[in-house]
Design an enzyme around this catalytic site. Structure first.
Site, PDB file in Angstrom:
ATOM      1  N   LYS A 185      56.300  54.481  74.762  1.00 30.34           N
ATOM      2  CA  LYS A 185      56.439  54.699  76.183  1.00 30.34           C
ATOM      3  C   LYS A 185      55.209  55.125  76.746  1.00 30.34           C
ATOM      4  O   LYS A 185      54.347  56.080  76.399  1.00 30.34           O
ATOM      5  CB  LYS A 185      57.180  55.942  76.443  1.00 30.34           C
ATOM      6  CG  LYS A 185      57.589  56.233  78.112  1.00 30.34           C
ATOM      7  CD  LYS A 185      57.730  57.746  78.247  1.00 30.34           C
ATOM      8  CE  LYS A 185      56.543  58.429  78.678  1.00 30.34           C
ATOM      9  NZ  LYS A 185      55.996  58.131  79.880  1.00 30.34           N
ATOM     10  N   GLU A 231      48.282  64.712  69.504  1.00 27.33           N
ATOM     11  CA  GLU A 231      47.040  64.736  69.757  1.00 27.33           C
ATOM     12  C   GLU A 231      46.734  65.351  71.173  1.00 27.33           C
ATOM     13  O   GLU A 231      47.277  64.495  72.397  1.00 27.33           O
ATOM     14  CB  GLU A 231      46.234  63.377  69.638  1.00 27.33           C
ATOM     15  CG  GLU A 231      44.813  63.417  69.594  1.00 27.33           C
ATOM     16  CD  GLU A 231      43.959  63.395  70.955  1.00 27.33           C
ATOM     17  OE1 GLU A 231      43.750  64.640  71.503  1.00 27.33           O
ATOM     18  OE2 GLU A 231      43.824  62.477  71.731  1.00 27.33           O
ATOM     19  N   CYS A 248      39.598  64.019  76.845  1.00 31.52           N
ATOM     20  CA  CYS A 248      40.225  65.434  76.266  1.00 31.52           C
ATOM     21  C   CYS A 248      38.987  65.944  75.418  1.00 31.52           C
ATOM     22  O   CYS A 248      38.755  67.051  74.951  1.00 31.52           O
ATOM     23  CB  CYS A 248      41.286  65.220  75.115  1.00 31.52           C
ATOM     24  SG  CYS A 248      41.337  63.933  74.310  1.00 31.52           S
TER      25      CYS A 248
END
Length: 495
Positions: A193, A267, A301
């Site tokens: 997805k 993650e 991130c």
């Protein structure tokens, strides 16, 4: 306070190539098929606010169909040899390489990335598939031997089965590659997805490689996380679910997966500290933060977004940093000189601006930037916040935008303690010329990756993943293939 004179404007390309849009539908069983829902999601170019196209707002029934296709394909794919799977991954890499310009244009249009970032994303995706092709053929395990008298032990590395994958909006094709390559390399099938905001390059990849990957091995369902992602996470026939996303999204996935006791690979977010000691090369550190703090507009991130600098050199470093950030160019896709582009969406743009308002309310100093840039698109000025006290909200809240904060410390021990005072544990960096410090400080930092005198340098051969709230599991390297495999011990009685 904020700067009075506007330093930043948006460089707008005179013309950009029209992106080649993927086929419409859900990619299930090797082809695009209609969704069970007639609802769609608008896909927007955040640099222009134009609607590029629509994709289906998928349903739980779409997920069920995709999982059924993956289940039907898993035994045959698992039975292929590592060499055969590697050949497929190498072919995928070649297809991306042959269509590099197409992917770069489509990725930039869907995300607002400038050319340099889009090019790096596609190059890294190609390298990920090529590395995983080699790693799929080079598992390392205990050798077969007698570990109990008259009994020979053999370790088998097996695929886990069907893997559900949920990818984020900040690096759409690259994060898909980080999962698809090791998942397929380890012999699994998958259902992916993509972010409902940025699915286009993932769908285009499926379109272009459909003839190279057996039907059902790779399936893609578009739609909102609360529907598609939740069903994927809870589905009883999905053996492992892997997500790159926010902490909140990871918690929801883990909770949904718990019902069927499936493995989870997370993650998640980060708030990377940049620890600058008094003996550091301050100019190099400032340039490093310019690059690593504002890469992809800070929507990263591992971004170098939280600087801790020794108090004796704080003024000098801040002066250098503000000068560097003042020179950053902001631009639309196709603007060759642009370093950073737009925020990914109107909603995220408003979240970052709200965070900047909170910074002002907290009485912190905005030394440069801090505002929206007028005109079309979701652009925000590169921002440096200075004189940040310990434990201020900005030191722990992940803004995920072009905002870097600067705080000071007095001793090595204080620097380590302060750096570790966060729920995140993804990445950090240490800047020093002292060889002893360069060895001891990284060992004390509670982060999955620690750079010394650099930041955000990624090698496909090395693992990427975090501790604490940043999740568990490793992307990249041979550790990723380990994560998407299971070990089986078979012992033969020779007596």
């Amino acid at each position: 306070m904020t700067t009075e004179t506007a330093l930043f404007t948006v460089i707008r390309a005179d013309a950009t190539p029209a992106p080649s849009l993927p086929a419409f539908g859900q990619f299930i069983g090797g082809k695009f098929v209609p969704s069970t829902s007639t609802s769609t999601v608008d896909i927007v170019n955040p640099a222009t606010e134009e609607v590029l196209t629509q994709v289906p707002a998928g349903t739980a029934e779409d997920v069920d169909a995709a999982v059924a296709a993956a289940v039907a394909a898993k035994d045959a794919w698992a039975a292929t040899t590592p060499r055969d799977r590697a050949a497929v991954l190498l072919k995928i890499a070649d297809i991306i390489e042959a269509n590099r310009e197409l992917f770069e244009t489509l990725e930039a249009a869907n995300t607002g990335k400038p050319p340099a970032v889009a090019e790096d994303d596609i190059s890294s995706a190609i390298d990920t598939f090529r590395f995983s092709a080699g790693a799929a053929r080079a598992y390392s395990t205990l050798g077969a031997d007698d570990y109990a008298e008259n009994h020979t032990s053999v370790i088998h590395r097996e695929p886990v089965g069907v893997v559900g994958v949920i990818t984020p909006w900040n690096y759409p094709l690259l994060m898909a590659a980080w999962k698809i390559a090791p998942v397929l390399g380890a012999g699994n099938t998958l259902v992916l997805k993509p972010s409902e905001q940025t699915p286009l390059t993932t769908l285009k990849l499926a379109e272009l490689i459909a003839g190279e990957v057996p039907a059902g091995v790779l399936n893609i369902v578009t739609g909102p996380g609360r529907v598609v992602g939740n069903r994927l996470s809870e589905h009883p026939d999905v053996d492992l679910v892997a997500i790159t996303g926010s902490v909140g999204s990871g918690q929801k996935v883990a909770a949904a997966a718990a019902g069927s006791v499936k493995r989870v690979h997370l993650e998640l977010g980060g708030k990377a500290p940049v620890v600058v000691f008094a003996d550091a090369d301050l100019e190099a550190a400032a340039k490093g933060v310019r690059s690593a703090g504002f890469w992809n507009g800070g929507q990263e991130c591992g971004a170098a977004c939280r600087v801790l600098v020794h108090e004796s050199v704080a003024d000098k470093f801040t002066e250098l940093l503000v000068r560097e950030i003042s020179e950053i160019t902001v631009g639309t896709p196709g603007a060759a000189d642009a370093e950073i582009g737009s925020m990914i969406s109107k909603a995220h743009y408003e979240r970052v601006l709200a965070a900047l308002d909170d910074i002002r309310k907290d009485g912190l100093t905005i030394a440069v930037g801090g505002r929206a840039i007028e005109g079309r698109g979701y652009f925000i000025e590169p921002t440096v916040v200075t004189n940040v006290p310990a434990q201020a909200p900005i030191t722990s809240n992940e803004i995920f935008g072009p905002v870097v904060s600067v705080e000071t410390f007095s001793t090595d021990e204080e620097a380590v303690t302060r750096a570790n005072e966060t729920i995140y544990g993804l990445a950090a960096s240490v800047w020093t010329k002292d060889s002893a410090r360069s060895l001891t400080v990284p060992r004390k930092l509670d982060f999955g990756t620690v750079w010394v005198n650099s930041h955000l340098v990624i090698a496909t051969e090395m693992p990427w993943g975090g501790f604490k709230g940043s999740g568990y599991g490793r992307d990249l390297s041979s550790y990723a293939l380990d994560d998407f495999s299971r070990t089986k011990h078979v012992m033969y009685n020779r007596g």
